[in-house]
Scaffold this motif. Structure first.
Motif, PDB file in Angstrom:
ATOM      1  N   LEU A  97      12.739   4.487   6.026  1.00  0.00           N
ATOM      2  CA  LEU A  97      11.621   3.783   5.376  1.00  0.00           C
ATOM      3  C   LEU A  97      10.847   2.929   6.371  1.00  0.00           C
ATOM      4  O   LEU A  97       9.742   2.483   6.076  1.00  0.00           O
ATOM      5  N   ARG A  98      11.452   2.734   7.556  1.00  0.00           N
ATOM      6  CA  ARG A  98      10.800   1.868   8.554  1.00  0.00           C
ATOM      7  C   ARG A  98       9.328   2.208   8.774  1.00  0.00           C
ATOM      8  O   ARG A  98       8.485   1.325   8.734  1.00  0.00           O
ATOM      9  N   PRO A  99       8.981   3.502   9.010  1.00  0.00           N
ATOM     10  CA  PRO A  99       7.572   3.787   9.300  1.00  0.00           C
ATOM     11  C   PRO A  99       6.706   3.941   8.041  1.00  0.00           C
ATOM     12  O   PRO A  99       5.510   4.178   8.150  1.00  0.00           O
ATOM     13  N   ILE A 100       7.284   3.808   6.838  1.00  0.00           N
ATOM     14  CA  ILE A 100       6.550   4.140   5.615  1.00  0.00           C
ATOM     15  C   ILE A 100       5.941   2.905   4.958  1.00  0.00           C
ATOM     16  O   ILE A 100       6.599   1.873   4.824  1.00  0.00           O
ATOM     17  N   LYS A 101       4.700   3.033   4.559  1.00  0.00           N
ATOM     18  CA  LYS A 101       3.998   1.944   3.872  1.00  0.00           C
ATOM     19  C   LYS A 101       4.277   2.057   2.392  1.00  0.00           C
ATOM     20  O   LYS A 101       3.834   3.000   1.737  1.00  0.00           O
ATOM     21  N   THR A 102       4.995   1.095   1.851  1.00  0.00           N
ATOM     22  CA  THR A 102       5.326   1.164   0.427  1.00  0.00           C
ATOM     23  C   THR A 102       4.506   0.133  -0.353  1.00  0.00           C
ATOM     24  O   THR A 102       4.120  -0.905   0.182  1.00  0.00           O
ATOM     25  N   SER A 103       4.244   0.442  -1.635  1.00  0.00           N
ATOM     26  CA  SER A 103       3.386  -0.423  -2.446  1.00  0.00           C
ATOM     27  C   SER A 103       4.183  -1.466  -3.217  1.00  0.00           C
ATOM     28  O   SER A 103       3.626  -2.347  -3.826  1.00  0.00           O
ATOM     29  N   GLU A 104       5.485  -1.311  -3.222  1.00  0.00           N
ATOM     30  CA  GLU A 104       6.327  -2.276  -3.939  1.00  0.00           C
ATOM     31  C   GLU A 104       7.660  -2.381  -3.208  1.00  0.00           C
ATOM     32  O   GLU A 104       7.980  -1.543  -2.370  1.00  0.00           O
ATOM     33  N   THR A 105       8.406  -3.417  -3.530  1.00  0.00           N
ATOM     34  CA  THR A 105       9.726  -3.535  -2.928  1.00  0.00           C
ATOM     35  C   THR A 105      10.640  -2.518  -3.592  1.00  0.00           C
ATOM     36  O   THR A 105      10.822  -2.541  -4.799  1.00  0.00           O
ATOM     37  N   LEU A 106      11.172  -1.614  -2.796  1.00  0.00           N
ATOM     38  CA  LEU A 106      11.990  -0.557  -3.361  1.00  0.00           C
ATOM     39  C   LEU A 106      13.428  -1.020  -3.504  1.00  0.00           C
ATOM     40  O   LEU A 106      13.948  -1.729  -2.647  1.00  0.00           O
ATOM     41  N   ILE A 156      17.655  12.976   3.091  1.00  0.00           N
ATOM     42  CA  ILE A 156      17.048  11.665   2.830  1.00  0.00           C
ATOM     43  C   ILE A 156      15.805  11.460   3.702  1.00  0.00           C
ATOM     44  O   ILE A 156      14.778  10.962   3.235  1.00  0.00           O
ATOM     45  N   ALA A 157      15.894  11.897   4.951  1.00  0.00           N
ATOM     46  CA  ALA A 157      14.715  11.834   5.829  1.00  0.00           C
ATOM     47  C   ALA A 157      13.578  12.641   5.205  1.00  0.00           C
ATOM     48  O   ALA A 157      12.414  12.228   5.204  1.00  0.00           O
ATOM     49  N   ASN A 158      13.938  13.781   4.625  1.00  0.00           N
ATOM     50  CA  ASN A 158      12.970  14.640   3.928  1.00  0.00           C
ATOM     51  C   ASN A 158      12.339  13.950   2.739  1.00  0.00           C
ATOM     52  O   ASN A 158      11.144  14.069   2.508  1.00  0.00           O
ATOM     53  N   VAL A 159      13.171  13.254   1.947  1.00  0.00           N
ATOM     54  CA  VAL A 159      12.675  12.542   0.767  1.00  0.00           C
ATOM     55  C   VAL A 159      11.606  11.533   1.193  1.00  0.00           C
ATOM     56  O   VAL A 159      10.526  11.466   0.600  1.00  0.00           O
ATOM     57  N   CYS A 160      11.897  10.765   2.232  1.00  0.00           N
ATOM     58  CA  CYS A 160      10.971   9.717   2.670  1.00  0.00           C
ATOM     59  C   CYS A 160       9.659  10.325   3.142  1.00  0.00           C
ATOM     60  O   CYS A 160       8.574   9.842   2.809  1.00  0.00           O
ATOM     61  N   ASN A 161       9.772  11.388   3.891  1.00  0.00           N
ATOM     62  CA  ASN A 161       8.573  12.056   4.385  1.00  0.00           C
ATOM     63  C   ASN A 161       7.765  12.667   3.237  1.00  0.00           C
ATOM     64  O   ASN A 161       6.549  12.503   3.153  1.00  0.00           O
ATOM     65  N   GLU A 162       8.487  13.334   2.345  1.00  0.00           N
ATOM     66  CA  GLU A 162       7.840  13.992   1.205  1.00  0.00           C
ATOM     67  C   GLU A 162       7.135  12.957   0.322  1.00  0.00           C
ATOM     68  O   GLU A 162       6.016  13.194  -0.140  1.00  0.00           O
ATOM     69  N   ALA A 163       7.769  11.810   0.094  1.00  0.00           N
ATOM     70  CA  ALA A 163       7.177  10.758  -0.737  1.00  0.00           C
ATOM     71  C   ALA A 163       5.845  10.294  -0.139  1.00  0.00           C
ATOM     72  O   ALA A 163       4.857  10.101  -0.858  1.00  0.00           O
ATOM     73  N   ALA A 164       5.817  10.146   1.175  1.00  0.00           N
ATOM     74  CA  ALA A 164       4.582   9.715   1.853  1.00  0.00           C
ATOM     75  C   ALA A 164       3.497  10.769   1.692  1.00  0.00           C
ATOM     76  O   ALA A 164       2.321  10.448   1.485  1.00  0.00           O
TER      77      ALA A 164
END
Ligand code: ATP
Length: 270
Positions: free
Chosen positions: A201-210, A227-235
């Protein structure tokens, strides 16, 4: 083609910080880092530095990542080959690739050699050899054994190899002075999945505290790679919706998508 050399200029160094969870495995490879950083300290009393260790565990659990982190932490060059590269190679090519790899690593020692999917070359000899087409694989394996035996005790090259099928490996590989240490790299438990989410999640800009505990609970059976895939896919999902940041719902949608992919994969196997 030549063995791949880890390029310090274009590749950012991998460190233990990039490897989440895997405390036991990290502790074991920590010792290898120490040997590589300071080989003389360990050989001065007549001890022998181990030549190789086998990283054993399911796909996507961070074996390659861990091997790169060892090189990164010790600040030594990283040479890698994948066993699957040797499949369908012409006669003699596999053995000479292995010879070349070890020569490069020795020239640049202390260094790390990483052999991914070693089972592709390291399966027990003389089995499944109905067609005789395994001769080249056997030559490659024999060359690997020869190289490992040929190391002087002070060569300061450590060979790490990864497999998810330690049971099919030729026992000769596990003999003393070869891959005589096995390090288990398992699927992450819930706490480790949370830590892996933190890293990715480090490089990902999130809109809320997850709520990372929540995400970890939603992903039983996931590997680090999943899990790395999930984070990338979510972005990517959020970007497709022209959003400025990634929301919890985007993560849940990404989890669903990865679960769908995993189910499909399992259907093909069974
Ligand atoms: P394979 O057996 O398929 O080669 P592997 O065990 O070598 O898999 P890696 O290639 O190291 O797995 O993992 C793929 C990616 O998944 C890594 O580059 C990293 O992004 C992520 N990953 C896997 N495990 C972890 C972990 N423990 N911590 C952080 N990231 C991880």
């Amino acid at each position: 083609s030549k063995a791949k050399l880890f390029d310090e200029k274009t590749d950012t160094r991998t460190s233990f910080q990039d490897v989440a969870g895997l405390e036991g495995a990290k502790e074991e490879v920590e010792e290898i880092v120490e040997f590589l950083k300071n080989p003389d300290k360990y050989t001065s009393l007549g001890g022998k530095i181990p030549k190789g260790a086998l990283l054993v565990g399911p796909p996507g659990t961070g074996k390659t990542l861990l091997a790169k982190a060892v090189a990164g932490e010790a600040k030594v060059p990283f040479f890698s080959l994948s066993g699957s590269d040797f499949v369908e190679m012409f006669v003699g090519v596999g053995a000479s690739r292995v010879r070349d790899l070890f020569k490069q690593a020795k020239d640049k020692s202390p260094s790390i050699i990483f052999i991914d999917e070693i089972d592709a070359i390291g399966r027990a000899r003389g089995k499944n050899n109905i067609t005789g087409s395994n001769d080249e694989r056997e030559n490659t394996l024999n060359q690997l054994l020869t190289e490992m035996d040929g190391f002087g005790t002070n060569t300061n090259v450590i060979v790490l190899a990864a497999t998810n099928r330690a049971d099919v490996l030729d026992k000769a590989l596990m003999r003393a002075g070869r891959f005589d240490r096995q390090i288990y790299v398992d699927l992450p438990d819930i706490r480790e999945r949370k830590e892996i989410f933190e890293v990715h999640l480090r490089p990902i800009k999130t809109s809320e505290t997850l709520d990372l505990d929540f995400l970890a609970r939603q992903t039983p059976g996931f590997s680090g790679a999943d899990i790395a895939n999930v984070c990338n896919e979510a972005a990517l999902i959020a970007a497709r919706k022209e959003k400025k940041a990634v929301s919890k719902q985007d993560f849940l949608d990404a989890v669903d998508r990865i679960v769908g992919g995993l189910e499909k994969k399992n259907k093909i196997i069974t």
